[in-house]
Design a protein around this motif. Structure first.
Motif, short mmCIF file in Angstrom:
data_model
loop_
_atom_site.label_atom_id
_atom_site.label_comp_id
_atom_site.label_asym_id
_atom_site.label_seq_id
_atom_site.Cartn_x
_atom_site.Cartn_y
_atom_site.Cartn_z
N LEU A 191 -3.87 1.86 8.53
CA LEU A 191 -4.63 0.77 9.24
C LEU A 191 -3.82 -0.54 9.16
O LEU A 191 -4.26 -1.21 10.14
N TYR A 192 -3.11 -0.99 8.28
CA TYR A 192 -2.40 -2.32 8.23
C TYR A 192 -1.51 -1.96 9.43
O TYR A 192 -1.16 -2.98 10.43
N VAL B 137 -10.01 -3.47 7.91
CA VAL B 137 -9.00 -3.29 6.93
C VAL B 137 -9.23 -4.13 5.75
O VAL B 137 -9.12 -3.75 4.54
N SER C 97 -9.15 -4.49 13.83
CA SER C 97 -8.88 -3.46 12.77
C SER C 97 -8.34 -4.33 11.66
O SER C 97 -8.44 -3.68 10.35
N SER C 98 -7.64 -5.34 11.84
CA SER C 98 -7.21 -6.30 10.83
C SER C 98 -8.33 -6.67 10.05
O SER C 98 -8.31 -6.66 8.73
N ASP D 182 -10.56 -3.35 2.13
CA ASP D 182 -9.70 -3.82 0.82
C ASP D 182 -10.37 -4.65 -0.17
O ASP D 182 -10.13 -4.42 -1.22
N LEU E 242 -5.09 2.99 4.06
CA LEU E 242 -4.92 1.46 3.95
C LEU E 242 -3.79 0.90 4.84
O LEU E 242 -3.55 0.18 5.56
N ASP F 185 -6.61 -10.81 0.90
CA ASP F 185 -7.61 -10.34 1.79
C ASP F 185 -8.58 -11.13 2.46
O ASP F 185 -8.69 -11.22 3.70
N GLN G 292 0.96 -1.22 -0.06
CA GLN G 292 0.01 -0.14 -0.05
C GLN G 292 0.79 1.39 -0.11
O GLN G 292 0.57 2.12 -0.86
#
Length: 105
Positions: free
Chosen positions: A47-48, A69, A65-66, A73, A44, A92, A25
Motif C-alpha cells: 500500500l505504501y 495506509v 491511498s497514502s 498503520d 502495508l 504516521d 515494512q
C-alpha cells in the motif's frame, strides 16, 4: 498546457517518509517470521508503494491511498503500544498531515 513535474518540498518530504516506511515494512516482513504479522507487513508495504507511485504520477488516488495506509498503520501502532509504536504513530500522523496538505492544493 504541459503538466509540471516539479514537486513541492512537502511532497518530497512525503515521498521520502513513505519510501522509508515501505522499506521498514518490507524489512519487518522479512525479519519477523510470524504467520499473523508477515502478511500484514507485506500488505502495508504494498500500500505504501502504491501511494508512492500515485503521488509521483500526481494522481489524487496516490494521496488518498497514502492517507488510508497511514490511518491503518496508526491503528495498528495504537493497538500494539510501546515506544516503537509511539514513534511509528508520530511518523504516521506526519504522513496524514502532509497528505492532507498536498490534497488541499
Amino acid at each position: 498546457m504541459k503538466k509540471s513535474r516539479e514537486f513541492s518540498i512537502s511532497t518530497i518530504i512525503l515521498l521520502v517518509i513513505l519510501s522509508i516506511r515501505a522499506i521498514i515494512q518490507l524489512f519487518g516482513a522479512v525479519t519477523l517470521y510470524s504467520p499473523l504479522f508477515t502478511p500484514i507487513f507485506f500488505l502495508l508495504a504494498a500500500l505504501y508503494i502504491v501511494a508512492i507511485i500515485g503521488i509521483i504520477k500526481k494522481h489524487k488516488w496516490g494521496l488518498i491511498s497514502s492517507f488510508i495506509v497511514a490511518v491503518i498503520d496508526v491503528m495498528i501502532a495504537l493497538s500494539i503500544g510501546g515506544a516503537a509504536s509511539l514513534g511509528a504513530g508520530i511518523i504516521d500522523l506526519t504522513i496524514i498531515f502532509l497528505t492532507y496538505k498536498e490534497y488541499k492544493k
